[in-house]
Write a protein that holds these residues in place. Structure first.
Motif, PDB file in Angstrom:
ATOM      1  N   PRO A 101       4.376  -9.358 -13.215  1.00  0.00           N
ATOM      2  CA  PRO A 101       5.809  -9.142 -13.410  1.00  0.00           C
ATOM      3  C   PRO A 101       6.137  -7.805 -12.800  1.00  0.00           C
ATOM      4  CG  PRO A 101       4.444  -8.792 -15.342  1.00  0.00           C
ATOM      5  CD  PRO A 101       3.801  -9.549 -14.576  1.00  0.00           C
ATOM      6  N   TYR A 102       5.738  -7.601 -11.561  1.00  0.00           N
ATOM      7  CA  TYR A 102       5.899  -6.386 -10.918  1.00  0.00           C
ATOM      8  C   TYR A 102       6.438  -6.425  -9.562  1.00  0.00           C
ATOM      9  CZ  TYR A 102       1.994  -5.960 -13.955  1.00  0.00           C
ATOM     10  OH  TYR A 102       1.097  -5.805 -15.227  1.00  0.00           O
ATOM     11  N   SER A 103       7.180  -5.519  -8.984  1.00  0.00           N
ATOM     12  CA  SER A 103       7.671  -5.489  -7.879  1.00  0.00           C
ATOM     13  C   SER A 103       6.238  -5.696  -6.706  1.00  0.00           C
ATOM     14  CB  SER A 103       8.350  -4.244  -7.369  1.00  0.00           C
ATOM     15  OG  SER A 103       7.375  -3.337  -7.108  1.00  0.00           O
ATOM     16  N   LEU A 104       6.721  -6.046  -5.518  1.00  0.00           N
ATOM     17  CA  LEU A 104       5.798  -6.173  -4.487  1.00  0.00           C
ATOM     18  C   LEU A 104       4.845  -4.848  -4.346  1.00  0.00           C
ATOM     19  CD1 LEU A 104       4.213  -7.990  -2.135  1.00  0.00           C
ATOM     20  CD2 LEU A 104       6.083  -7.061  -0.685  1.00  0.00           C
ATOM     21  N   ARG A 105       5.652  -3.777  -4.414  1.00  0.00           N
ATOM     22  CA  ARG A 105       5.119  -2.364  -4.052  1.00  0.00           C
ATOM     23  C   ARG A 105       4.257  -1.767  -5.164  1.00  0.00           C
ATOM     24  NH1 ARG A 105       9.842   0.755  -0.746  1.00  0.00           N
ATOM     25  NH2 ARG A 105       8.199   2.151  -0.692  1.00  0.00           N
ATOM     26  N   HIS A 106       3.936  -2.711  -6.153  1.00  0.00           N
ATOM     27  CA  HIS A 106       2.982  -2.342  -7.299  1.00  0.00           C
ATOM     28  C   HIS A 106       1.553  -2.658  -6.976  1.00  0.00           C
ATOM     29  CE1 HIS A 106       1.046  -2.132 -11.159  1.00  0.00           C
ATOM     30  NE2 HIS A 106       2.353  -1.611 -11.599  1.00  0.00           N
ATOM     31  N   ALA A 107       0.706  -1.944  -7.198  1.00  0.00           N
ATOM     32  CA  ALA A 107      -0.598  -1.805  -6.875  1.00  0.00           C
ATOM     33  C   ALA A 107      -1.501  -2.959  -7.201  1.00  0.00           C
ATOM     34  CB  ALA A 107      -1.511  -0.851  -7.372  1.00  0.00           C
ATOM     35  N   ARG A 108      -0.926  -3.572  -8.411  1.00  0.00           N
ATOM     36  CA  ARG A 108      -1.695  -4.744  -8.957  1.00  0.00           C
ATOM     37  C   ARG A 108      -1.025  -6.288  -8.088  1.00  0.00           C
ATOM     38  NH1 ARG A 108      -1.794  -6.202 -15.021  1.00  0.00           N
ATOM     39  NH2 ARG A 108      -2.968  -7.776 -13.962  1.00  0.00           N
ATOM     40  N   SER A 109       0.060  -6.078  -7.568  1.00  0.00           N
ATOM     41  CA  SER A 109       0.745  -7.048  -6.642  1.00  0.00           C
ATOM     42  C   SER A 109      -0.343  -7.012  -5.436  1.00  0.00           C
ATOM     43  CB  SER A 109       2.278  -6.796  -6.613  1.00  0.00           C
ATOM     44  OG  SER A 109       2.686  -6.854  -7.554  1.00  0.00           O
ATOM     45  N   PHE A 110      -0.362  -5.715  -4.716  1.00  0.00           N
ATOM     46  CA  PHE A 110      -1.199  -5.502  -3.608  1.00  0.00           C
ATOM     47  C   PHE A 110      -2.483  -6.290  -3.536  1.00  0.00           C
ATOM     48  CE2 PHE A 110       0.745  -2.698  -0.188  1.00  0.00           C
ATOM     49  CZ  PHE A 110       1.964  -2.995  -0.398  1.00  0.00           C
ATOM     50  N   GLU A 111      -3.031  -6.056  -4.853  1.00  0.00           N
ATOM     51  CA  GLU A 111      -4.360  -6.566  -4.952  1.00  0.00           C
ATOM     52  C   GLU A 111      -4.404  -8.179  -5.270  1.00  0.00           C
ATOM     53  OE1 GLU A 111      -8.600  -6.499  -5.693  1.00  0.00           O
ATOM     54  OE2 GLU A 111      -7.056  -5.023  -4.797  1.00  0.00           O
ATOM     55  N   ALA A 112      -3.313  -8.520  -5.892  1.00  0.00           N
ATOM     56  CA  ALA A 112      -3.295  -9.978  -6.022  1.00  0.00           C
ATOM     57  C   ALA A 112      -3.204 -10.649  -4.688  1.00  0.00           C
ATOM     58  CB  ALA A 112      -1.812 -10.233  -6.693  1.00  0.00           C
ATOM     59  N   ILE A 113      -2.231  -9.840  -3.749  1.00  0.00           N
ATOM     60  CA  ILE A 113      -2.301 -10.587  -2.276  1.00  0.00           C
ATOM     61  C   ILE A 113      -3.735 -10.446  -1.648  1.00  0.00           C
ATOM     62  CG2 ILE A 113      -1.005 -10.292  -0.245  1.00  0.00           C
ATOM     63  CD1 ILE A 113       1.307  -9.409  -1.776  1.00  0.00           C
ATOM     64  N   ARG A 114      -4.300  -9.238  -1.700  1.00  0.00           N
ATOM     65  CA  ARG A 114      -5.693  -8.970  -0.804  1.00  0.00           C
ATOM     66  C   ARG A 114      -6.704 -10.053  -1.364  1.00  0.00           C
ATOM     67  NH1 ARG A 114     -10.120  -6.596  -1.235  1.00  0.00           N
ATOM     68  NH2 ARG A 114      -9.990  -6.125  -3.378  1.00  0.00           N
ATOM     69  N   THR A 115      -6.529 -10.537  -2.485  1.00  0.00           N
ATOM     70  CA  THR A 115      -7.805 -11.438  -2.913  1.00  0.00           C
ATOM     71  C   THR A 115      -7.224 -12.869  -3.046  1.00  0.00           C
ATOM     72  OG1 THR A 115      -6.980 -10.992  -5.384  1.00  0.00           O
ATOM     73  CG2 THR A 115      -8.833  -9.610  -4.546  1.00  0.00           C
ATOM     74  N   SER A 116      -6.189 -13.091  -2.433  1.00  0.00           N
ATOM     75  CA  SER A 116      -5.851 -14.591  -2.127  1.00  0.00           C
ATOM     76  C   SER A 116      -6.290 -15.085  -0.720  1.00  0.00           C
ATOM     77  CB  SER A 116      -4.058 -14.375  -2.314  1.00  0.00           C
ATOM     78  OG  SER A 116      -3.744 -14.204  -3.463  1.00  0.00           O
ATOM     79  N   ASP A 117      -6.162 -16.365  -0.768  1.00  0.00           N
ATOM     80  CA  ASP A 117      -6.279 -17.133   0.670  1.00  0.00           C
ATOM     81  C   ASP A 117      -5.315 -17.305   1.465  1.00  0.00           C
ATOM     82  OD1 ASP A 117      -9.085 -17.308   0.004  1.00  0.00           O
ATOM     83  OD2 ASP A 117      -8.564 -19.189  -1.437  1.00  0.00           O
ATOM     84  N   TYR A 118      -4.096 -17.705   0.783  1.00  0.00           N
ATOM     85  CA  TYR A 118      -2.692 -17.925   1.380  1.00  0.00           C
ATOM     86  C   TYR A 118      -1.685 -17.358   0.623  1.00  0.00           C
ATOM     87  CZ  TYR A 118      -5.659 -21.549   3.674  1.00  0.00           C
ATOM     88  OH  TYR A 118      -6.706 -22.095   4.280  1.00  0.00           O
ATOM     89  N   VAL A 119      -0.520 -16.866   1.386  1.00  0.00           N
ATOM     90  CA  VAL A 119       0.691 -16.298   0.807  1.00  0.00           C
ATOM     91  C   VAL A 119       1.894 -16.818   1.040  1.00  0.00           C
ATOM     92  CG1 VAL A 119       1.710 -13.883   0.416  1.00  0.00           C
ATOM     93  CG2 VAL A 119      -0.684 -14.092   0.722  1.00  0.00           C
ATOM     94  N   PHE A 120       2.697 -17.210  -0.075  1.00  0.00           N
ATOM     95  CA  PHE A 120       4.113 -17.560   0.262  1.00  0.00           C
ATOM     96  C   PHE A 120       4.977 -16.490  -0.081  1.00  0.00           C
ATOM     97  CE2 PHE A 120       1.687 -21.369  -0.504  1.00  0.00           C
ATOM     98  CZ  PHE A 120       2.306 -22.439   0.617  1.00  0.00           C
ATOM     99  N   GLY A 121       5.681 -15.932   1.060  1.00  0.00           N
ATOM    100  CA  GLY A 121       7.002 -15.038   0.745  1.00  0.00           C
ATOM    101  C   GLY A 121       8.368 -15.785   0.572  1.00  0.00           C
ATOM    102  N   CYS A 122       8.907 -15.617  -0.563  1.00  0.00           N
ATOM    103  CA  CYS A 122       9.835 -16.344  -0.967  1.00  0.00           C
ATOM    104  C   CYS A 122      10.909 -15.090  -1.189  1.00  0.00           C
ATOM    105  CB  CYS A 122       9.832 -17.130  -2.071  1.00  0.00           C
ATOM    106  SG  CYS A 122       8.575 -18.487  -1.767  1.00  0.00           S
ATOM    107  N   VAL A 123      11.069 -14.264  -0.683  1.00  0.00           N
ATOM    108  CA  VAL A 123      12.056 -12.838  -0.900  1.00  0.00           C
ATOM    109  C   VAL A 123      13.339 -13.003  -0.132  1.00  0.00           C
ATOM    110  CG1 VAL A 123       9.992 -11.752  -1.660  1.00  0.00           C
ATOM    111  CG2 VAL A 123      10.789 -11.536   0.883  1.00  0.00           C
ATOM    112  N   ASP A 124      14.263 -12.306  -0.487  1.00  0.00           N
ATOM    113  CA  ASP A 124      15.576 -12.444   0.384  1.00  0.00           C
ATOM    114  C   ASP A 124      15.842 -10.922   0.708  1.00  0.00           C
ATOM    115  OD1 ASP A 124      16.231 -11.229  -2.063  1.00  0.00           O
ATOM    116  OD2 ASP A 124      17.624 -12.550  -2.587  1.00  0.00           O
TER     117      ASP A 124
END
Length: 285
Positions: A101-124
């Protein structure tokens, strides 16, 4: 997991394909009008691990389009990531769900993406779209960037959306799908944004938050994106670089245009990882 649960999936792309989906980790950035469709379909496909990033709570204007939201969900007080988790678990309790429950520019969000295989960007927002594209490129994550659009034109309304699949050979920047100047203002100092708003007025300032958004149009665009993800992961075919849905014409167009050969993101950032220094540039302090 029931052995028959994915029988109809496997009839299309085989058991090996289903096992690839089960072994995949995806991150959905923005689990709102489009992202809620994405997590629902990913759950039905049997994706094994789904990470959901969104700092916002449900509000009244969301009720026309948020898949999984209930009339009984309190407003304020219901996080969008909680709605996404409930939706996923109601479809398949065995899926691992992680909530951010954080913005994209939070360290935990970046880490979540870094440790994923694929990413969906659903932002406006253009700024967040640009940051996400850069970060996925640096860490070699295939990004499915999704956008829906409803725009009045002379004598009719144009509506639909598009899916851009970034993997180092084309992205929203080099395919001309992002307003880089607007992104720069959004990411720049508050003074620059305030000056922009003084020039263009309140309407420009709130346009991205108050434009039309309809559940069925979001659903079509999200389904196209999830289909491209599915065929990519299971090996049916390579995902199309750019698909555009024109609902007003009843057509989907697949672009064959070549991306810029010297794109800063595709050529300069791809695979750079921590050396790209994006954390220090973009993480909130």
């Amino acid at each position: 997991m029931s052995p028959d649960r994915f029988e109809r999936n496997e009839a299309f792309f085989g058991r090996a394909g289903q096992e690839k989906l089960r072994g995949a980790t995806i991150t959905v950035v923005g689990v709102g009008g489009i992202g809620s469709h994405v997590v629902q379909e990913a759950a039905f496909l049997g994706v094994g691990r789904i990470k959901c990033i969104d700092p916002e709570e449900l509000d009244l204007s969301n009720r026309n389009r948020y898949i999984g939201s209930l009339a009984s969900d309190p407003i304020p007080g219901t996080l969008k990531v909680d709605i996404a988790e409930r939706l996923i678990k109601s479809i398949d309790p065995e899926i691992q769900v992680e909530k951010y429950p954080y913005s994209l520019r939070h360290a935990r969000s970046f880490e979540a993406i870094r440790t994923s295989d694929y990413v969906f960007g659903c932002v406006d927002k253009e700024g967040i779209r640009l940051v996400l594209t850069q970060f996925c490129a640096a860490y070699e994550k295939i990004l499915f960037d999704i956008a829906s659009d409803i725009e009045p034109e002379a004598n009719r309304v144009r509506y639909g959306g598009r899916i851009c699949v970034s993997r180092g050979d084309g992205c929203v920047l080099c395919l001309g799908l992002i307003d880089a100047a607007e992104a720069g203002l959004e990411l720049g100092p508050d003074a620059a944004r305030k000056e922009r708003d003084k020039i263009y007025g309140l309407h420009r300032n709130v346009l991205g938050q108050t434009g039309p958004s309809v559940v069925s149009i979001n659903g079509v665009v999200a389904s196209l994106a999830v289909t491209e993800f599915m065929v990519e992961v299971t090996g049916v075919r390579r995902a199309n670089r750019l698909s555009t849905y024109r609902g007003d014409l009843g057509k989907v167009f697949v672009s064959v245009d070549a991306p810029s050969p010297d794109c800063f993101i595709c050529k300069g950032l791809w695979g750079q990882g921590a050396a790209a220094n994006l954390e220090s540039q973009y993480l909130s302090r």
